[in-house]
Design an enzyme around this catalytic site. Structure first.
Site, PDB file in Angstrom:
ATOM      1  N   PHE A 132       0.864  -1.178   0.000  1.00  0.00           N
ATOM      2  CA  PHE A 132       0.000   0.000   0.000  1.00  0.00           C
ATOM      3  C   PHE A 132       0.905   1.233   0.000  1.00  0.00           C
ATOM      4  CE2 PHE A 132      -2.853   3.203   1.628  1.00  0.00           C
ATOM      5  CZ  PHE A 132      -4.010   2.919   0.914  1.00  0.00           C
ATOM      6  N   ASP A 217       1.440  -5.068   8.600  1.00  0.00           N
ATOM      7  CA  ASP A 217       0.321  -4.159   8.341  1.00  0.00           C
ATOM      8  C   ASP A 217      -0.921  -5.047   8.236  1.00  0.00           C
ATOM      9  OD1 ASP A 217      -1.742  -2.771   7.098  1.00  0.00           O
ATOM     10  OD2 ASP A 217      -0.411  -1.608   5.798  1.00  0.00           O
ATOM     11  N   TYR A 242     -11.419   0.872  10.058  1.00  0.00           N
ATOM     12  CA  TYR A 242     -12.543   1.370   9.240  1.00  0.00           C
ATOM     13  C   TYR A 242     -12.917   0.452   8.080  1.00  0.00           C
ATOM     14  CZ  TYR A 242      -8.425   3.594   7.015  1.00  0.00           C
ATOM     15  OH  TYR A 242      -7.192   3.850   6.485  1.00  0.00           O
ATOM     16  N   LYS A 243     -12.172  -0.645   7.920  1.00  0.00           N
ATOM     17  CA  LYS A 243     -12.512  -1.572   6.840  1.00  0.00           C
ATOM     18  C   LYS A 243     -13.444  -2.646   7.402  1.00  0.00           C
ATOM     19  CE  LYS A 243      -8.103  -0.640   4.655  1.00  0.00           C
ATOM     20  NZ  LYS A 243      -8.605   0.028   3.462  1.00  0.00           N
ATOM     21  N   ARG A 395     -12.121  -4.845  -7.117  1.00  0.00           N
ATOM     22  CA  ARG A 395     -12.089  -5.632  -5.860  1.00  0.00           C
ATOM     23  C   ARG A 395     -13.522  -5.800  -5.346  1.00  0.00           C
ATOM     24  NH1 ARG A 395      -8.056  -2.830  -1.735  1.00  0.00           N
ATOM     25  NH2 ARG A 395      -9.626  -1.187  -1.882  1.00  0.00           N
TER      26      ARG A 395
HETATM   27  C1  LIG Z   1      -2.957  -1.852   3.596  1.00  0.00           C
HETATM   28  C2  LIG Z   1      -3.110  -0.430   4.036  1.00  0.00           C
HETATM   29  N1  LIG Z   1      -2.101   0.150   4.697  1.00  0.00           N
HETATM   30  C3  LIG Z   1      -2.185   1.444   5.096  1.00  0.00           C
HETATM   31  C4  LIG Z   1      -3.318   2.199   4.854  1.00  0.00           C
HETATM   32  C5  LIG Z   1      -3.346   3.615   5.312  1.00  0.00           C
HETATM   33  O1  LIG Z   1      -4.122   3.773   6.433  1.00  0.00           O
HETATM   34  P1  LIG Z   1      -4.325   5.197   7.147  1.00  0.00           P
HETATM   35  O2  LIG Z   1      -4.862   6.131   6.120  1.00  0.00           O
HETATM   36  O3  LIG Z   1      -5.325   4.930   8.212  1.00  0.00           O
HETATM   37  O4  LIG Z   1      -3.011   5.634   7.656  1.00  0.00           O
HETATM   38  C6  LIG Z   1      -4.391   1.615   4.179  1.00  0.00           C
HETATM   39  C7  LIG Z   1      -5.603   2.382   3.892  1.00  0.00           C
HETATM   40  O5  LIG Z   1      -6.517   1.992   3.220  1.00  0.00           O
HETATM   41  C8  LIG Z   1      -4.275   0.273   3.737  1.00  0.00           C
HETATM   42  O6  LIG Z   1      -5.252  -0.335   3.051  1.00  0.00           O
END
Ligand SMILES: Cc1ncc(COP(=O)(O)O)c(C=O)c1O
Length: 419
Positions: A132, A217, A242-243, A395
């Protein structure tokens, strides 16, 4: 795409969905009353109980003002701590190893500050090539912060030619190869792009064998697949709620620090008064005295009102239990996979998520041309909400708490139509 079969599967499933406990967005003017929502991998739907939970904290604020920190029904001083047990159950940890705070990337930086301690010989960080972007930015900026060239310090793992997912053996081999210079490994428990599950235990072992710290992560793992963080020996992990945990947009995130680091007070930290030992916090002294465990990495006053939807959501997970949810998730995703394969017989698309149910969560990723335009048409013409990742991935995430077999059938049928 037999609607009768989907209806039958909904009727006979051993774990009925909790859909009635969620706000499923309506589809005004559409040919169904509601959206078929398969975007819980991006933002989970709102548990209806979230509103009452938020209002309850507002009422305490109204009733008690500052005294609510101490005298509220659920004293605000303890609010974050009171959520840790439920969160710990979702990630296989002890409550003391959990801190509910900040957001994912902020927590990642806080923990990298302690756990990424590069030397001239050992400074590399391994991530996956399709990490990500925020994770990639975080580790690159940390390397630069320590005076290293990110292009040299950050090693990106790519699947073998022609493959879309990484095999555990490949990851382990790569870590062995880098072992002389490896400082840290940061990988996702579930890939956001392909939905692939990465194996936390053998990869953590390989990271340690290579002399590196293992960080995870878990943004796409928590509430989706079981994880055994404590037993895996992972050093730290971060995630958002939040997911799949349905705690609302930008909800406070989570962090795990393994028990063996609970009293590692020698590690450098970016300190703030909320990580201070509560026994001395209000003495207002200038020296930082970290509290034991993951909460020793907390920095600021917790956002109590923002915690309330998380509390409402965790109550559902505690009630249903992750094993039952995971079993329902496998049934839903297996059904959607069958339907997508049917679509693939006459249309140009390919499921790029692993076929083995143990190697994926609920999300199925589909490689298809014009993904963004298709996602828009699926929503506007068919009331099917999924999401896309540029350039060519759609997705679909049938999340087990509120997605139904009929939603899956609607999604596959709509895809057939728009293609
Ligand atoms: C795999 C992954 N890592 C990191 C993040 C970033 O999260 P945040 O915006 O809460 O820092 C996300 C956000 O969707 C994500 O899907």
């Amino acid at each position: 795409m037999d609607d009768a079969r989907a209806a039958e599967l909904d009727r006979d499933d051993p774990l009925p969905s909790l859909r009635d406990e969620f706000a499923v967005p309506p589809w005004p003017g559409g040919h169904a009353p509601e959206w078929a929502y398969l975007a819980g991998n991006s933002l989970g739907l709102m548990p209806l109980a979230a509103r009452a939970a938020v209002e309850a904290e507002l009422a305490e604020w109204e009733r008690l003002g500052v005294e609510a920190w101490f005298e509220s029904r659920e004293p605000w001083l303890e609010y974050a701590g009171s959520l840790r047990g439920s969160v710990a159950r979702l990630v296989g940890a002890d409550a003391s190893e959990i801190a509910v705070m900040n957001s994912l990337t902020v927590n990642l930086h806080l923990l990298l500050t302690s756990f990424y301690r590069p030397t001239r010989e050992r400074f590399r960080i391994v991530i996956e090539d399709s990490a990500f972007p925020s994770d990639s930015y975080a580790v690159r900026s940390q390397a630069a912060w320590h005076g290293f060239d990110p292009a040299e310090a950050v090693v990106r793992l790519r699947p073998r030619d022609g493959e879309t997912t990484l095999l555990t053996e490949e990851v382990v081999e790569a870590l062995e190869r880098e072992s002389g210079s490896l400082a840290l490994v940061l990988l996702p428990g579930v890939s956001y792009l392909t939905g692939q599950v990465l194996e936390v235990v053998p990869i953590t072992e390989a990271a340690h064998a290579a002399g590196a710290v293992a960080g995870w992560d878990l943004a796409h793992s928590i509430g989706n697949v079981p994880v055994a963080l404590h037993d895996s020996g992972a050093d730290f992990a971060v995630w958002c709620h939040y997911k799949y945990v349905n705690a609302g947009p930008g909800a406070p995130g989570g962090a795990f620090v393994h028990e063996r680091h609970a009293r590692s007070f020698e590690l450098p930290r970016l300190a703030g008064w909320w990580g201070n030992d509560p026994a001395v916090r209000f003495r207002m002294e200038p020296e930082f005295v970290p509290r034991e465990g993951a909460e020793g990495w907390a920095v600021s006053t917790p956002p109590v009102v923002a915690f309330a939807p998380l509390a409402a959501s965790l109550e559902q997970f505690d009630r249903v239990g992750l094993p039952a949810l995971r079993a329902r998730s496998m049934r839903l995703t297996g059904y959607l996979e069958e339907l997508l394969d049917e679509v693939a017989r006459s249309r140009r698309l390919a499921v790029i998520t692993p076929r083995d149910p143990d190697r994926r969560g609920c999300q199925l990723s589909v490689s298809v041309e014009h993904a963004s335009a298709l996602a828009r048409r699926l929503r506007d013409e068919h009331g099917v909400v999924c999401d896309f990742r540029e350039p060519d991935v759609l997705r679909f995430a049938p999340t087990p708490l509120y997605t139904t077999f009929r939603d899956c059938a609607r999604a596959a049928h709509a895809l057939l139509e728009v293609l």
